[in-house]
Design a protein around this motif. Sequence first.
Motif, PDB file in Angstrom:
ATOM      1  N   LEU A  22       0.824  -1.202   0.000  1.00 46.01           N
ATOM      2  CA  LEU A  22       0.000   0.000   0.000  1.00 46.01           C
ATOM      3  C   LEU A  22       0.859   1.252   0.000  1.00 46.01           C
ATOM      4  O   LEU A  22       0.602   2.196  -0.734  1.00 46.01           O
ATOM      5  N   ARG A  23       1.890   1.256   0.853  1.00 39.47           N
ATOM      6  CA  ARG A  23       2.803   2.400   0.899  1.00 39.47           C
ATOM      7  C   ARG A  23       4.112   1.984   1.544  1.00 39.47           C
ATOM      8  O   ARG A  23       4.149   1.082   2.386  1.00 39.47           O
ATOM      9  N   LEU A  24       5.172   2.660   1.130  1.00 37.17           N
ATOM     10  CA  LEU A  24       6.486   2.432   1.709  1.00 37.17           C
ATOM     11  C   LEU A  24       6.674   3.347   2.904  1.00 37.17           C
ATOM     12  O   LEU A  24       6.175   4.477   2.924  1.00 37.17           O
ATOM     13  N   LEU A  25       7.397   2.861   3.891  1.00 38.11           N
ATOM     14  CA  LEU A  25       7.704   3.596   5.111  1.00 38.11           C
ATOM     15  C   LEU A  25       9.225   3.747   5.219  1.00 38.11           C
ATOM     16  O   LEU A  25       9.966   3.053   4.521  1.00 38.11           O
ATOM     17  N   VAL A  42       5.520  -4.829   7.097  1.00 40.35           N
ATOM     18  CA  VAL A  42       6.528  -5.845   6.812  1.00 40.35           C
ATOM     19  C   VAL A  42       7.824  -5.172   6.372  1.00 40.35           C
ATOM     20  O   VAL A  42       7.834  -4.016   5.965  1.00 40.35           O
ATOM     21  N   SER A  43       8.900  -5.924   6.404  1.00 43.29           N
ATOM     22  CA  SER A  43      10.180  -5.437   5.916  1.00 43.29           C
ATOM     23  C   SER A  43      10.281  -5.689   4.409  1.00 43.29           C
ATOM     24  O   SER A  43       9.924  -6.761   3.925  1.00 43.29           O
ATOM     25  N   VAL A  44      10.782  -4.697   3.675  1.00 39.80           N
ATOM     26  CA  VAL A  44      11.046  -4.856   2.243  1.00 39.80           C
ATOM     27  C   VAL A  44      12.535  -4.637   1.963  1.00 39.80           C
ATOM     28  O   VAL A  44      12.922  -4.270   0.863  1.00 39.80           O
ATOM     29  N   GLU A  61       8.920 -10.706   6.294  1.00 37.25           N
ATOM     30  CA  GLU A  61       9.997 -10.233   5.425  1.00 37.25           C
ATOM     31  C   GLU A  61       9.615 -10.506   3.968  1.00 37.25           C
ATOM     32  O   GLU A  61       9.310 -11.646   3.611  1.00 37.25           O
ATOM     33  N   ALA A  62       9.625  -9.457   3.130  1.00 37.54           N
ATOM     34  CA  ALA A  62       9.371  -9.657   1.703  1.00 37.54           C
ATOM     35  C   ALA A  62      10.545 -10.417   1.106  1.00 37.54           C
ATOM     36  O   ALA A  62      11.707 -10.052   1.317  1.00 37.54           O
ATOM     37  N   ILE A  63      10.247 -11.498   0.378  1.00 30.95           N
ATOM     38  CA  ILE A  63      11.314 -12.310  -0.197  1.00 30.95           C
ATOM     39  C   ILE A  63      11.321 -12.286  -1.717  1.00 30.95           C
ATOM     40  O   ILE A  63      12.273 -12.755  -2.327  1.00 30.95           O
ATOM     41  N   ALA A  64      10.277 -11.725  -2.333  1.00 27.45           N
ATOM     42  CA  ALA A  64      10.233 -11.632  -3.793  1.00 27.45           C
ATOM     43  C   ALA A  64       9.132 -10.680  -4.218  1.00 27.45           C
ATOM     44  O   ALA A  64       8.141 -10.510  -3.515  1.00 27.45           O
TER      45      ALA A  64
END
Length: 74
Positions: A22-25, A42-44, A61-64
């Motif tokens: 939705l949005r980056l932090l 979550v972490s990106v 954690e985003a992995i892909a």
Amino acid sequence: MTECQGDHCITCGDIAVEVTVLRLLPDSLAVVDTGQGTCEEVSVALVSAAAGDTILVHASEAIAVVQRAGEAVT
């Protein structure tokens, strides 16, 4: 990072799930739509994600990046 609350978080379970950014932090974090009527943080840090992208998340954690915003599903 936000701690899990309630019974469990969709994004920190034992399986990877697809969610929409939705949005980056700051600090390589993002707010995501879980598709379950909830939003989670979550972490990106491991991927190059943008708002609108569909990402695969495991253990918060985003992995892909599964699909970039605006790209057709193949």
